[in-house]
Structure formats: structure tokens, C-alpha cells
Design an enzyme around this catalytic site. Sequence first.
Site, PDB file in Angstrom:
ATOM      1  N   ASP A 194       0.591  -1.100   0.022  1.00  0.00           N
ATOM      2  CA  ASP A 194      -0.123  -0.480   0.060  1.00  0.00           C
ATOM      3  C   ASP A 194       0.631   0.991  -0.223  1.00  0.00           C
ATOM      4  O   ASP A 194       0.516   2.285   0.319  1.00  0.00           O
ATOM      5  CB  ASP A 194      -1.101  -0.257   1.339  1.00  0.00           C
TER       6      ASP A 194
ATOM      7  N   CYS B 116      -2.696  -3.170   6.969  1.00  0.00           N
ATOM      8  CA  CYS B 116      -2.850  -4.705   5.777  1.00  0.00           C
ATOM      9  C   CYS B 116      -1.435  -4.886   5.975  1.00  0.00           C
ATOM     10  O   CYS B 116      -1.172  -6.602   5.710  1.00  0.00           O
ATOM     11  CB  CYS B 116      -2.998  -3.292   4.882  1.00  0.00           C
TER      12      CYS B 116
ATOM     13  N   LYS C  93      -5.594  -6.029  -4.071  1.00  0.00           N
ATOM     14  CA  LYS C  93      -6.108  -6.456  -2.280  1.00  0.00           C
ATOM     15  C   LYS C  93      -7.156  -5.655  -2.607  1.00  0.00           C
ATOM     16  O   LYS C  93      -7.248  -4.669  -2.971  1.00  0.00           O
ATOM     17  CB  LYS C  93      -4.713  -6.996  -1.692  1.00  0.00           C
TER      18      LYS C  93
END
Length: 229
Positions: A28, A171, A138
Amino acid sequence: MAERPLRIEAAPQRLTLDLTKTAIIVVDMQNDFCHPEGWLGHIGVDVTPARAPIPHLAKLLPALRKADVPVLWLNWGNRPDRLNLPPKLLHVYKPTGIGTGIGDPLPGSGAHVLEDGSWSAAVVDELAPEPGDIHVAKFRMSGFWDTELDSILRNLAVTTLLFAGVNVDQCVLGTLLDASCLGYDCILLEDCSATTSPDYCFAATVYNVKQCFGFVAQSSEFLTEAAAS
């Protein structure tokens, strides 16, 4: 393939890993989470902490590529129609139906929040991916749910995973936990990870990774040992 052992200092103990079976997963490090004009910045979150890994990754990733260690970018990138997302996930980020939620265009750029292929889901410019890098989109806190991540890693014959990115308590940790349950050896790169959550969330994540799920190391260890090997 001949083994390429690398010895590094880590917590809770010193490690010897095989670079031929190692990959890094960068989670991310994308505009919506790390750019001041991205989604988090738009809703008032200070993204300064999320940008802290950038200089460390900018040094580490070229060295890993030179060592033929696969670089995987695991970014949140939803389908444009959002049909793979449960209603609860859409609701939690737009509970009143007002504001800018997942899939909505950002004021100014018009980029759709967390949408695969958009500026929002792209890696920040400072960490421009190389042609040989691998990209996986994702849709949950863990990158293993409903994605091809595990299949890719198995085909690469990878058994050791380095983890970096944001948010380390969300995450990054979610993906690391699933990796650990799937049998991968997990190493969290502390200086290449960050969170916009309170500091105690970072501290708790580092503690739990060392205690239960793997190891914690610094990127400088890889740079120093790789240069000496």
C-alpha cells in the site's frame, strides 16, 4: 539453484536466509495512502508518517533487485464496479452516505478512490516500480484473500518474505499473519514500515511479530550484508 545465504541481525535472534528463496512484499505505498492529495489526505489524515518508509525503500529496493530478489507491490485496487467488496466494507468508510468513499472520485484529480488502474491505487512516484517488478491488487486488509498472491509466491519458489509498507498495524500485519499461517517465514522491516495510527499501534505490531509471527529487522542490515557478500 545454488543457495545464496545472507546473515543479518534481527529480533528476537540473528538470522540466516537464502536470497534465492526470498521476496519482498511492499504493501500500500500508493497515492491514496501516502500522497498529500490522496484519499487519506483528502479526509484530513496526516500522511507524513506513511511517507517515512519512502527513503529507506528507495535505497533498499534497488539492492534487492540487483540481488535478484523479487519485488512485489501489493496495492489496494478494487474493481471499478466494486462487486468484489461486501457492503460492510463500503459502509465503514462512508457510514452516512456523505463524503468520499471507496470508488468515489477525489475532488480535484477525479481519481477514483482505491480503484485498480487509477492514480489513487498507483505506487507513489518516489518509488517508481521497475519493469521486472510484480503487481498484485488486493481488496481486504490481507493480500492473500481472493487474490493470486499465494500462487505467485509458490511459483517463484519463495519461502521467506520481507514485509514493508503501510499501515503496519492493518494491511501489513494482516498480510503477514496470513503468510505466517500459510507457512512462510516472515521478516518485518521496521524502518520500511509505518502507520498513521497512534504510536502504540506500531509498538504493539512490532512486539507481536517478534513474539508470535516472525522476525523484525532493519533495511540497513540487508544493505550492509548484501554489499559485503
